[in-house]
Design a protein around this motif. Structure first.
Motif, PDB file in Angstrom:
ATOM      1  N   LEU A 206       7.231  -3.164  51.163  1.00  0.00           N
ATOM      2  CA  LEU A 206       8.078  -2.556  50.096  1.00  0.00           C
ATOM      3  C   LEU A 206       9.261  -1.701  50.347  1.00  0.00           C
ATOM      4  CD1 LEU A 206       8.689  -2.197  46.880  1.00  0.00           C
ATOM      5  CD2 LEU A 206       7.320   0.165  47.032  1.00  0.00           C
ATOM      6  N   ALA A 207       9.078  -0.786  51.522  1.00  0.00           N
ATOM      7  CA  ALA A 207      10.386  -0.230  52.283  1.00  0.00           C
ATOM      8  C   ALA A 207      11.458  -1.187  52.674  1.00  0.00           C
ATOM      9  CB  ALA A 207       9.810   0.867  53.181  1.00  0.00           C
ATOM     10  N   VAL A 208      10.796  -2.159  53.280  1.00  0.00           N
ATOM     11  CA  VAL A 208      11.700  -3.156  53.961  1.00  0.00           C
ATOM     12  C   VAL A 208      12.430  -3.990  52.640  1.00  0.00           C
ATOM     13  CG1 VAL A 208      11.957  -5.351  55.315  1.00  0.00           C
ATOM     14  CG2 VAL A 208      10.598  -3.504  56.165  1.00  0.00           C
ATOM     15  N   LEU A 209      11.703  -4.420  51.812  1.00  0.00           N
ATOM     16  CA  LEU A 209      12.476  -5.055  50.838  1.00  0.00           C
ATOM     17  C   LEU A 209      13.520  -4.165  50.036  1.00  0.00           C
ATOM     18  CD1 LEU A 209       9.368  -7.223  49.406  1.00  0.00           C
ATOM     19  CD2 LEU A 209      11.300  -8.087  50.793  1.00  0.00           C
ATOM     20  N   THR A 210      13.032  -3.056  49.825  1.00  0.00           N
ATOM     21  CA  THR A 210      14.033  -2.175  48.905  1.00  0.00           C
ATOM     22  C   THR A 210      15.336  -1.796  49.733  1.00  0.00           C
ATOM     23  OG1 THR A 210      12.222  -1.055  47.931  1.00  0.00           O
ATOM     24  CG2 THR A 210      14.014   0.148  48.065  1.00  0.00           C
ATOM     25  N   ALA A 211      14.869  -1.564  51.115  1.00  0.00           N
ATOM     26  CA  ALA A 211      16.352  -1.461  51.922  1.00  0.00           C
ATOM     27  C   ALA A 211      17.179  -2.710  52.093  1.00  0.00           C
ATOM     28  CB  ALA A 211      15.710  -1.246  53.507  1.00  0.00           C
ATOM     29  N   ARG A 212      16.660  -3.999  51.966  1.00  0.00           N
ATOM     30  CA  ARG A 212      17.381  -5.110  52.139  1.00  0.00           C
ATOM     31  C   ARG A 212      18.126  -5.319  50.738  1.00  0.00           C
ATOM     32  NH1 ARG A 212      12.949  -9.704  53.633  1.00  0.00           N
ATOM     33  NH2 ARG A 212      12.628  -9.210  55.926  1.00  0.00           N
ATOM     34  N   ALA A 213      17.480  -4.905  49.754  1.00  0.00           N
ATOM     35  CA  ALA A 213      18.160  -4.921  48.279  1.00  0.00           C
ATOM     36  C   ALA A 213      19.329  -4.111  48.259  1.00  0.00           C
ATOM     37  CB  ALA A 213      16.792  -4.974  47.323  1.00  0.00           C
ATOM     38  N   ALA A 214      19.166  -2.897  48.761  1.00  0.00           N
ATOM     39  CA  ALA A 214      20.232  -1.942  48.816  1.00  0.00           C
ATOM     40  C   ALA A 214      21.443  -1.973  49.785  1.00  0.00           C
ATOM     41  CB  ALA A 214      19.532  -0.324  48.846  1.00  0.00           C
ATOM     42  N   LYS A 215      21.077  -3.025  50.885  1.00  0.00           N
ATOM     43  CA  LYS A 215      22.043  -3.545  51.976  1.00  0.00           C
ATOM     44  C   LYS A 215      21.848  -2.213  52.929  1.00  0.00           C
ATOM     45  CE  LYS A 215      24.920  -6.509  49.555  1.00  0.00           C
ATOM     46  NZ  LYS A 215      24.289  -7.513  49.913  1.00  0.00           N
ATOM     47  N   ALA A 216      20.485  -1.416  52.836  1.00  0.00           N
ATOM     48  CA  ALA A 216      20.626  -0.354  53.798  1.00  0.00           C
ATOM     49  C   ALA A 216      19.828  -0.883  55.199  1.00  0.00           C
ATOM     50  CB  ALA A 216      19.681   0.634  53.210  1.00  0.00           C
ATOM     51  N   ASP A 217      19.540  -0.088  56.026  1.00  0.00           N
ATOM     52  CA  ASP A 217      18.698  -0.499  57.285  1.00  0.00           C
ATOM     53  C   ASP A 217      17.400  -0.464  57.218  1.00  0.00           C
ATOM     54  OD1 ASP A 217      18.493  -1.000  59.978  1.00  0.00           O
ATOM     55  OD2 ASP A 217      18.160   1.139  60.428  1.00  0.00           O
TER      56      ASP A 217
END
Length: 250
Positions: A23-34
């Motif tokens: 979830l942390a990885v997918l959330t970061a991708r959606a937010a264009k974060a690292d």
């Protein structure tokens, strides 16, 4: 496996932790974060980013039903030079094997010719800026030198510097994430050219007991203190609530 058996043998919270990492990885991708930083943040500062760089050499061999081998990961500035050196080594090894008239389908050395490894300076510079915004510990990066070596037996066992100093070992988790996406890369998927961020994450306390270390510690895989491999936890296991405790126990 029954629920009772699972409670006796499964490390509690493992599935919840795996779900939260995803979830942390997918959330970061959606937010264009690292995504690499997102995983480290989940571990509440108890993990470390050991190294970031390009895979320049992979060696695998199948022994006793296990895939054993090592990989070398080089920082951008050293990747081309180390890749060419690996190619020369591969050519010498292949020639000697052919002269001896022997070959092994169970053994694979994934290197490329020095010509195929050469890239324009601009391409190398661009690649070095792709991916993780998380900064590796500079002292660790400096101590690793030109490259990081990871030895594995199906899973990653030991991470070493170019001079052989051990930076991390089992039972702590040595994780290779694709730097730009945060995708987990297993040992069977490691190949030349991948840009990886190598994390070491703390093992669960149950895996750190003397009894557990006998079967999941470095000595269980043939690494002794005499060889310079001694388990030192990277940090405390974080207090992360399970999905059940957070959402279903109320």
């Amino acid at each position: 496996m029954s629920g009772q058996q699972a409670k006796q043998v499964v490390v509690a919270g493992s599935l919840s932790l795996a779900w939260r990492i995803g979830l942390a990885v997918l959330t970061a991708r959606a937010a264009k974060a690292d995504p690499v930083t997102a995983v480290l943040d989940l571990y509440q500062g108890q993990g470390q980013l050991l190294y970031s760089g390009k895979v320049v050499d992979v060696f695998r061999t199948t022994q006793e039903g296990f895939v054993r081998g090592h990989m070398r990961i080089a920082a951008a500035g050293a990747a081309a030079r180390l890749g060419a050196a690996a190619a020369r080594h591969h050519f010498t090894t292949a020639t000697a094997t052919a002269d001896a008239g022997s070959s092994s389908a169970a053994e694979m050395h994934e290197t490329h010719t020095s010509q195929s490894m050469q890239q324009p300076v601009g391409a190398v510079a661009a690649a070095s800026t792709i991916g993780s915004a998380a900064a590796p510990d500079r002292q660790l990066m400096d101590s690793a030198g030109d490259h990081l070596v990871i030895e594995f037996q199906n899973e990653n066992l030991v991470a070493k510097t170019a001079t052989g100093k051990v930076l991390a070992c089992v039972p702590d988790l040595i994780c290779c994430l694709e730097s730009s996406s945060g995708a987990a890369i297993g040992t069977e998927d490691i190949r030349y050219g991948l840009w990886l961020s190598v994390l070491v994450l703390p093992a669960h306390p149950l895996l750190r007991t003397p009894e557990a270390l006998k079967v999941v510690g470095p000595a269980a895989f043939g690494y002794s203190e005499e060889l310079g491999v001694r388990y030192e936890p990277v940090g405390k296991f974080p207090d992360i609530p399970t999905v059940h405790d957070q959402h279903l126990s109320k």
